[in-house]
Design an enzyme around this catalytic site. Sequence first.
Site, mmCIF file in Angstrom:
data_model
loop_
_atom_site.group_PDB
_atom_site.id
_atom_site.type_symbol
_atom_site.label_atom_id
_atom_site.label_comp_id
_atom_site.label_asym_id
_atom_site.label_seq_id
_atom_site.Cartn_x
_atom_site.Cartn_y
_atom_site.Cartn_z
ATOM 1 C CB THR A 2 -1.027 -0.002 1.320
ATOM 2 O OG1 THR A 2 -1.955 -1.185 1.015
ATOM 3 C CG2 THR A 2 -1.691 1.470 1.228
ATOM 4 C CB SER A 59 3.458 -6.833 -0.372
ATOM 5 O OG SER A 59 3.302 -6.941 1.032
ATOM 6 C CD GLN A 98 -2.589 -11.210 -4.447
ATOM 7 O OE1 GLN A 98 -2.339 -12.184 -4.631
ATOM 8 N NE2 GLN A 98 -3.146 -10.880 -3.341
ATOM 9 C CB THR A 134 16.071 3.489 11.549
ATOM 10 O OG1 THR A 134 16.774 4.655 12.104
ATOM 11 C CG2 THR A 134 17.086 2.194 11.707
ATOM 12 C CG HIS A 186 1.816 -9.828 3.530
ATOM 13 N ND1 HIS A 186 0.465 -10.223 3.658
ATOM 14 C CD2 HIS A 186 1.687 -8.511 3.081
ATOM 15 C CE1 HIS A 186 -0.281 -9.398 3.312
ATOM 16 N NE2 HIS A 186 0.217 -8.314 2.818
ATOM 17 C CB CYS A 188 -21.632 -9.491 2.680
ATOM 18 S SG CYS A 188 -21.561 -10.603 1.391
#
Length: 377
Positions: free
Chosen positions: A70, A199, A179, A238, A201, A323
């Site tokens: 992000t 990314s 992705q 850092t 993760h 939803c």
Amino acid sequence: MIYLDHAATTPVPKAVADAMYEVLTGQFGNPSSQYPTGQEAKQLVEGCRSVIAKALCCQSKNLYFTSCGTESDNWAIQAAVWQGRHNGRHIITTAVEHSAVLESCKWLEKQGWEVTYLQPDKDGNIHVEQVENALREDTVLVTMMLVNNETGCLFPVKETAQLLKAKRSKALLHSDAVQGFMKVDCDPVGWGVDMMSLSAHKIGGPKGIGALYIADSFRNVRPLLPGGGQESGLRSGTEATAQIAGFAKAVELRSKHLAQKLRHTAEIKEYCREKLLTIPGMVSVGNGTAPHILSMALSGYPSANIVTDLGEKGICISAGSACHRGKSSHVVSTLGLDKRTAAGVIRISFSPDTTKEDIDTLCAALKEHQASRFPML
């Protein structure tokens, strides 16, 4: 637990955790310090940068560490519009980008930029002709993900780079490859992409660390964080040495026999699709070709209920339909699905360790859910 939500995040292998622990406890020096412990930390960071850059087929000097995908997306967009502020105020993106891109574009619209949102076809695909039709003299940025995180569709990043070059456009090209990295072909240098977000993760690395590739052709990059001069002065602060070490170790592990791992993942995906289509009312959503993401819909059965029910059985998948107040996700909403199908969209995502037995258990659980619930009217 049967974990089938690898597009959301991935388990961290012990080797990655061990690499991070070793840095946290034994290599804690500040890379900006001049004494030996600090210089050892600096060498560690640069060694890790080299490992990740090699996997991306770029030079180390073009890879900058960030806190996440992000952050990388936000930095790329802000840097691009600042760079092109004298050339125009038009941006091209797709209507199905990650929220990190879409929300950034919405903020820019409030500041006077004009954004064209390309709509996918019924299969979830974006075509380079759409970019060509939207391209203008005042376009300063095209930002397009490499793999859609809900449908698994590959977008024409390479072709868009070729188009911009052929048109001699001044627009910069950014791709959110969170992705796609180490899952599909990913070659920012060969394609001519100006910026690419990564990314850790999503590939077995820790959360809290990402990267942004910036091409040599993109000069005078606006710093994300002015300060102490880290990351060549573009992203000060850092360095997160342990997370960086974890990122590099994850890349190293994933790189071993990568082609074999991707073939296995693609085979598991196809096996899952075939098994799920034996369930009455189950349909495919889109035609994504990424090996690790499968979007399906159990028509008439709300996805939130499916995810909750399966979660209680130790099976982790996600709802392709968010939803919230009965509304589908922004991706699902663009596909023109009928109400019953849109309500039942689920996303299953795989890893090289996913087995057919995992899929058999998933299929049985979905059949049980269907048998025990009343469908929506």
